[in-house]
Design an enzyme around this catalytic site. Sequence first.
Site, PDB file in Angstrom:
ATOM      1  CG  ASP A 232      -2.116   0.951   1.004  1.00 55.98           C
ATOM      2  OD1 ASP A 232      -2.028   1.817   0.105  1.00 55.98           O
ATOM      3  OD2 ASP A 232      -3.116   0.841   1.735  1.00 55.98           O
TER       4      ASP A 232
HETATM    5  C1  BGC Z   1      -4.941   3.379   0.108  1.00 50.82           C
HETATM    6  C2  BGC Z   1      -5.020   2.445  -1.067  1.00 50.82           C
HETATM    7  C3  BGC Z   1      -4.790   3.208  -2.350  1.00 50.82           C
HETATM    8  C4  BGC Z   1      -3.453   3.906  -2.267  1.00 50.82           C
HETATM    9  C5  BGC Z   1      -3.120   4.711  -3.506  1.00 50.82           C
HETATM   10  C6  BGC Z   1      -3.696   4.251   0.103  1.00 50.82           C
HETATM   11  O1  BGC Z   1      -3.825   5.286   1.024  1.00 50.82           O
HETATM   12  O2  BGC Z   1      -5.015   2.656   1.317  1.00 50.82           O
HETATM   13  O3  BGC Z   1      -6.259   1.784  -1.097  1.00 50.82           O
HETATM   14  O4  BGC Z   1      -4.870   2.346  -3.437  1.00 50.82           O
HETATM   15  O5  BGC Z   1      -3.461   4.810  -1.165  1.00 50.82           O
HETATM   16  O6  BGC Z   1      -3.922   5.841  -3.589  1.00 50.82           O
END
Ligand code: BGC
Length: 509
Positions: A232
Amino acid sequence: MKTFDTKKLLSELTLEEKAGLCSGADFWHTKAVERLGLPQVMVSDGPHGLRKQSTRSDHIGLGESVEAVCFPAASALACSFDRDLLNILGSALGDECQAEELATLLGPGVNIKRSPLCGRNFEYFSEDPYLTGELAASYVNGVQSKNIGTSVKHYAANNQETRRMSISVEVDERTLREIYLAAFETIVKKSQPWTIMCSYNCIGGIYSCENDWLLNKVLRDEWGFQGLVVTDWGAMNDRVKALKAGLDLEMPSSKGITDKEIVNAVNEGRLSMETLDQAVLRILELVRKYYEGKIDGASYDKEEHHDLARIMAEESAVLLKNEAILPLNPEMKVAFIGEFAEAPRYQGGGSSHINSFKLSNALEAAKDYKVCYAKGFDSQKEEHDDALLKEAIECAKEAQVAVIFAGLPDAYESEGYDRTHLDLPSNQNHLIEEIVKVQPNTVVVLHNGSPILMPWADKVKAILEVYLGGQAVGEATVNLLYGHANPSGKLAETFPLRLQDNPSYLNFP
Ligand code: BGC
């Protein structure tokens, strides 16, 4: 079609180039190796529409993104219990990714709803691992049928937003496997996603991204996952440990810091070249797959996808209660009450936030019916407004039926924090209580991403749950109210009568 011999490429890369490939070039791109003709690829959120950022980038949905189509959120779609519908959604999103030149869509989100308070529940399907797994597998198959990857997230046990980057989830193996991992297992086995996104949190004291058991043993050895594991955004902790545990790609860019750590670890014999090669090969494979299936000059019909969003909202709506009042008689005078009739809440906050190219509202969609309108409440405030209330009461009195468009304001539900209670804002509850005093034929339409308490449920004639219905929610709601579409969804999660009734009450968050 552009193709690459990934094994040959791997053999030609220097140690520094290999280490570099293991993290992003910037917020959304992998790195290129121009010397060898290896291009970069771009990824983007997800899950219920595209959030492609071409200028300022962020992972919490604050910056601008390219105009796209906002489909209903997962909590709504789950109520359709319809694998085919999710497959159609996936294919549509795959077409949009082809047109926007995105190699992988960051979704679906398949964490289990452990508590109705999780701020991100709207992005997740259900509290049920079977339903989640089946629907998400269909979605993944749909996207990937267009030669676009998916990133199934957040693996694993990311069931709350509070301190999501630091908490350790303490869960026994059976519970973990049967409830929190089961949907991921189904998806891997049924649709082999190109990527899996590793969660921020620890499980049993070990960061998911460094968890050899979770990534190498369960995901790869047991389930047979072939794709790559990506962090993530910003979830990386110990880069070398993560590589050994089976974490391939770090996103976004590490600004070169972890590239050096990888190079040093190989040079000092702390990381084998074989382990690094495995990760690099998986990243090269992603690039290969995307370019082999890339359709140059692809486009999609935005209006057609808007209409698809409408059908999806209709298929997902749940009629929670109906005492012979719906569908509405088109000849009747109806009062539409509540700000959400004019400015619906239709999507959640955070990384899934979409810059919708258009948005329909129920008031506009009902222009051919006999409808009067009163705003009733201000969604930015909690306390009721006497003038708005008075106007709403007058409007309700003059009509034969009142339809109140209520729900949770934006600030109540978002990535980044959890709710602390299940109540609607008090001005909305007050409005409903006051309207039923003057209008016995009252219907409530709900716009919310997760369960709420309805203290007035026994006093209204019908309740239509449309959840966060996407950008076509206005037309969909009017079609549902007037009987042009059938609200045949079923709830995919429990609406507790009291927060205390939820099993996680004593230890959430
Ligand atoms: C989120 C993800 C997301 C990523 C990119 C993170 O803060 O938890 O679900 O895909 O950011 O935006």
